[in-house]
Design an enzyme around this catalytic site. Structure first.
Site, PDB file in Angstrom:
ATOM      1  N   CYS A   1       0.852  -1.188   0.000  1.00 39.40           N
ATOM      2  CA  CYS A   1       0.000   0.000   0.000  1.00 39.40           C
ATOM      3  C   CYS A   1       0.886   1.236   0.000  1.00 39.40           C
ATOM      4  O   CYS A   1       1.916   1.286   0.642  1.00 39.40           O
ATOM      5  CB  CYS A   1      -0.968  -0.009   1.181  1.00 39.40           C
ATOM      6  SG  CYS A   1      -0.388   0.836   2.652  1.00 39.40           S
ATOM      7  N   GLU A   2       0.457   2.208  -0.784  1.00 43.77           N
ATOM      8  CA  GLU A   2       1.310   3.380  -0.958  1.00 43.77           C
ATOM      9  C   GLU A   2       1.240   4.341   0.222  1.00 43.77           C
ATOM     10  O   GLU A   2       2.018   5.272   0.309  1.00 43.77           O
ATOM     11  CB  GLU A   2       0.962   4.105  -2.265  1.00 43.77           C
ATOM     12  CG  GLU A   2      -0.384   4.791  -2.274  1.00 43.77           C
ATOM     13  CD  GLU A   2      -0.652   5.477  -3.619  1.00 43.77           C
ATOM     14  OE1 GLU A   2      -0.019   5.106  -4.617  1.00 43.77           O
ATOM     15  OE2 GLU A   2      -1.503   6.384  -3.638  1.00 43.77           O
ATOM     16  N   HIS A   3       0.312   4.116   1.137  1.00 42.33           N
ATOM     17  CA  HIS A   3       0.215   5.025   2.278  1.00 42.33           C
ATOM     18  C   HIS A   3       1.138   4.627   3.413  1.00 42.33           C
ATOM     19  O   HIS A   3       1.642   5.480   4.136  1.00 42.33           O
ATOM     20  CB  HIS A   3      -1.232   5.069   2.789  1.00 42.33           C
ATOM     21  CG  HIS A   3      -2.204   5.505   1.739  1.00 42.33           C
ATOM     22  ND1 HIS A   3      -3.380   4.854   1.470  1.00 42.33           N
ATOM     23  CD2 HIS A   3      -2.127   6.544   0.858  1.00 42.33           C
ATOM     24  CE1 HIS A   3      -4.009   5.470   0.467  1.00 42.33           C
ATOM     25  NE2 HIS A   3      -3.269   6.490   0.080  1.00 42.33           N
ATOM     26  N   HIS A   4       1.337   3.333   3.590  1.00 41.87           N
ATOM     27  CA  HIS A   4       2.156   2.862   4.710  1.00 41.87           C
ATOM     28  C   HIS A   4       3.324   1.990   4.264  1.00 41.87           C
ATOM     29  O   HIS A   4       4.139   1.575   5.078  1.00 41.87           O
ATOM     30  CB  HIS A   4       1.291   2.061   5.694  1.00 41.87           C
ATOM     31  CG  HIS A   4       0.077   2.793   6.160  1.00 41.87           C
ATOM     32  ND1 HIS A   4      -1.149   2.690   5.530  1.00 41.87           N
ATOM     33  CD2 HIS A   4      -0.091   3.676   7.178  1.00 41.87           C
ATOM     34  CE1 HIS A   4      -2.033   3.466   6.146  1.00 41.87           C
ATOM     35  NE2 HIS A   4      -1.419   4.076   7.150  1.00 41.87           N
TER      36      HIS A   4
ATOM     37  N   GLN B   1      -5.545  -0.365  -3.683  1.00 45.39           N
ATOM     38  CA  GLN B   1      -6.267  -1.481  -4.315  1.00 45.39           C
ATOM     39  C   GLN B   1      -7.185  -1.003  -5.455  1.00 45.39           C
ATOM     40  O   GLN B   1      -7.330  -1.675  -6.474  1.00 45.39           O
ATOM     41  CB  GLN B   1      -7.083  -2.223  -3.247  1.00 45.39           C
ATOM     42  CG  GLN B   1      -7.702  -3.510  -3.763  1.00 45.39           C
ATOM     43  CD  GLN B   1      -8.465  -4.257  -2.678  1.00 45.39           C
ATOM     44  OE1 GLN B   1      -8.107  -4.203  -1.503  1.00 45.39           O
ATOM     45  NE2 GLN B   1      -9.521  -4.956  -3.053  1.00 45.39           N
TER      46      GLN B   1
ATOM     47  N   HIS C   1      -5.400  -5.939   4.133  1.00 43.47           N
ATOM     48  CA  HIS C   1      -4.358  -4.908   4.208  1.00 43.47           C
ATOM     49  C   HIS C   1      -3.667  -4.948   5.571  1.00 43.47           C
ATOM     50  O   HIS C   1      -4.324  -4.767   6.600  1.00 43.47           O
ATOM     51  CB  HIS C   1      -4.995  -3.533   3.980  1.00 43.47           C
ATOM     52  CG  HIS C   1      -5.499  -3.346   2.571  1.00 43.47           C
ATOM     53  ND1 HIS C   1      -4.927  -2.460   1.688  1.00 43.47           N
ATOM     54  CD2 HIS C   1      -6.499  -3.967   1.896  1.00 43.47           C
ATOM     55  CE1 HIS C   1      -5.570  -2.529   0.522  1.00 43.47           C
ATOM     56  NE2 HIS C   1      -6.515  -3.439   0.628  1.00 43.47           N
TER      57      HIS C   1
ATOM     58  N   CYS D   1      -1.869  -2.794   6.875  1.00 42.83           N
ATOM     59  CA  CYS D   1      -1.962  -1.515   7.601  1.00 42.83           C
ATOM     60  C   CYS D   1      -3.254  -1.437   8.409  1.00 42.83           C
ATOM     61  O   CYS D   1      -3.330  -0.700   9.385  1.00 42.83           O
ATOM     62  CB  CYS D   1      -1.801  -0.324   6.649  1.00 42.83           C
ATOM     63  SG  CYS D   1      -3.017  -0.250   5.334  1.00 42.83           S
TER      64      CYS D   1
END
Ligand SMILES: [Zn+2]
Length: 199
Positions: free
Chosen positions: A88-91, A129, A157, A159
């Protein structure tokens, strides 16, 4: 299934740079980077990260175009339960699950093993996603030019599971449909087939 070439050669300069950064990170979180168990960790972590993001260097269109065959078959082709691992690109934590993909050919079909490869090309990047679903859908639609294409992804996920809301059992489902799959009947047939064990 994985008879294709994975990135096993690492650019030395980039690996070295990433390795140096991982050394600082390990140090900053309060570990002793020089203790025995961690001596090779920055290098291993760098190689793992480069492996997991090798999709940036791969071309999904080229993969598909290398295996297109003229064929008059025009019923639904479904590949379900394609294993999927992404970040995931956020975490920058993993999300993983399954992709189910279908298309209805329009004069040409593609070698079946190419579809999981396309999934990998887009999954091995920093992703969300929703965009991953869309990337796969558009790539198949533009390259295969089928009568219709459908992509469903179910993923967990890390995260959400390890931090944040800590919901261990939640699965996120995303889907996209083009062409004939935009029609309710075709879409329900596909959804029925991917949820049955007999298909
Ligand atoms: Zn996340």
């Amino acid at each position: 299934m994985t008879s294709y070439k994975n990135l096993e050669e690492y650019n030395l300069e980039i690996t070295d740079e990433v390795k140096t950064r991982y050394r600082s990170i390990i140090n900053e979180i309060g570990e002793d980077v020089d203790r025995e168990g961690l001596l090779k960790t920055p290098e291993r972590a760098a190689k793992a990260m480069l492996f997991l993001t090798q999709g940036y260097k791969q071309d999904a269109v080229e993969i598909l175009e290398g295996a297109l065959f003229k064929e008059s078959y025009d019923d639904m082709v479904i590949i379900k339960d394609i294993e999927l691992y992404s970040l995931c690109e956020h975490h920058m934590l993993p999300f993983f699950g399954k992709a189910h993909i279908a298309y209805i050919p329009d004069g040409q079909i593609v070698g079946l093993s190419k579809i999981p490869r396309v999934v990998d090309v887009f999954a091995r990047r920093l992703q969300v996603q929703e965009r991953l679903t869309h990337d796969i859908l558009e790539c198949l639609n533009n390259t295969l030019k089928p009568k219709g294409v459908a992509v469903v992804i179910e993923a967990s996920h890390m995260c959400m599971m390890m931090r944040g809301v800590q919901k261990q059992n939640s699965v996120t489902t995303t889907s996209g449909f083009r062409g004939q799959f935009e029609k309710i009947e075709t879409r329900s047939e596909f959804l029925k087939l991917i949820s049955s064990d007999l298909s």
